[in-house]
Design a protein around this motif. Structure first.
Motif, PDB file in Angstrom:
ATOM      1  N   VAL A  18       0.849  -1.195   0.000  1.00 50.15           N
ATOM      2  CA  VAL A  18       0.000   0.000   0.000  1.00 50.15           C
ATOM      3  C   VAL A  18       0.882   1.241   0.000  1.00 50.15           C
ATOM      4  O   VAL A  18       2.060   1.176   0.345  1.00 50.15           O
ATOM      5  CB  VAL A  18      -0.946   0.017   1.224  1.00 50.15           C
ATOM      6  N   PRO A  45      -5.673   0.460   6.526  1.00 46.69           N
ATOM      7  CA  PRO A  45      -4.493  -0.336   6.209  1.00 46.69           C
ATOM      8  C   PRO A  45      -4.170  -1.397   7.246  1.00 46.69           C
ATOM      9  O   PRO A  45      -3.636  -2.454   6.918  1.00 46.69           O
ATOM     10  CB  PRO A  45      -3.364   0.691   6.093  1.00 46.69           C
ATOM     11  N   ARG A  46      -4.506  -1.132   8.512  1.00 50.03           N
ATOM     12  CA  ARG A  46      -4.185  -2.140   9.533  1.00 50.03           C
ATOM     13  C   ARG A  46      -5.074  -3.372   9.397  1.00 50.03           C
ATOM     14  O   ARG A  46      -4.619  -4.493   9.522  1.00 50.03           O
ATOM     15  CB  ARG A  46      -4.271  -1.545  10.937  1.00 50.03           C
ATOM     16  N   PHE A  96      -3.878  -5.562   6.509  1.00 50.21           N
ATOM     17  CA  PHE A  96      -2.794  -6.495   6.771  1.00 50.21           C
ATOM     18  C   PHE A  96      -3.219  -7.625   7.705  1.00 50.21           C
ATOM     19  O   PHE A  96      -2.585  -8.678   7.727  1.00 50.21           O
ATOM     20  CB  PHE A  96      -1.571  -5.770   7.332  1.00 50.21           C
TER      21      PHE A  96
END
Ligand code: C2E
Ligand code: C2E
Ligand code: C2E
Length: 88
Positions: free
Chosen positions: A46, A82-83, A86
């Motif tokens: 990303v 984004p966390r 992942f």
């Protein structure tokens, strides 16, 4: 304690962006590659981009910044969290 504000950070899913064959996102893809080069950030899945750069890109597309965000969303190249991205 730390308060987790919902960020409005613009985070691109690079795999999707670079796979996207559509002419529509060609400039965004080229811009993202240039930013990766400037940062030396080559290994990320990303990429967080500047709000200023989104505004500049919107001018290229002759739409509003929020219009460009909408378009990126339609193509599925935005990462909302984004966390979570992942974790999955
Ligand atoms: P610069 O703008 O002088 O920034 C120098 C360094 O400050 C950056 O090194 C980065 O470590 C930090 N920095 C600046 N702004 C931010 C920010 O909003 N968030 C974070 N986390 N760090 C920030 P870096 O990343 O190696 O970038 C080197 C140069 O490459 C930058 O110098 C800038 O001229 C260019 N660059 C990198 N990324 C971008 C970008 O997304 N947009 C634009 N327009 N230029 C960028
Ligand atoms: P976050 O902003 O929610 O980012 C989560 C993860 O997405 C990051 O984990 C990283 O793996 C990835 N990521 C987001 N943007 C980029 C990008 O432009 N390039 C690459 N290669 N990866 C990206 P990471 O690195 O462990 O960071 C965890 C958290 O730490 C971040 O969550 C953020 O809250 C903070 N953080 C990390 N680096 C910076 C930074 O340069 N500036 C600020 N303000 N916060 C940072
Ligand atoms: P971030 O690192 O969490 O930074 C959030 C905001 O803080 C940035 O939003 C910017 O308004 C401000 N900021 C942080 N560091 C600096 C700095 O060194 N100089 C200045 N003038 N402002 C700073 P912005 O610009 O919309 O950027 C959004 C995200 O894009 C940043 O989140 C970061 O993840 C990434 N980013 C932007 N520019 C750079 C850069 O030059 N290098 C790197 N590695 N990441 C960048």
């Amino acid at each position: 304690g730390v308060r987790h504000e919902p960020t409005n950070k613009i985070v691109l899913d690079l795999e999707r962006l670079y796979d996207e064959a559509s002419e529509d996102l060609a400039y965004v893809a080229r811009y993202a590659r240039a930013i990766q080069q400037q940062r030396g950030d080559y290994n990320g899945r990303v990429l967080s981009i500047r709000a200023d750069d989104l505004r500049a890109l919107a001018i290229v597309y002759d739409i509003s910044p929020s219009g460009l965000i909408e378009r990126l969303n339609e193509h599925g190249v935005l990462v909302a969290d984004p966390r979570a991205f992942f974790a999955s």
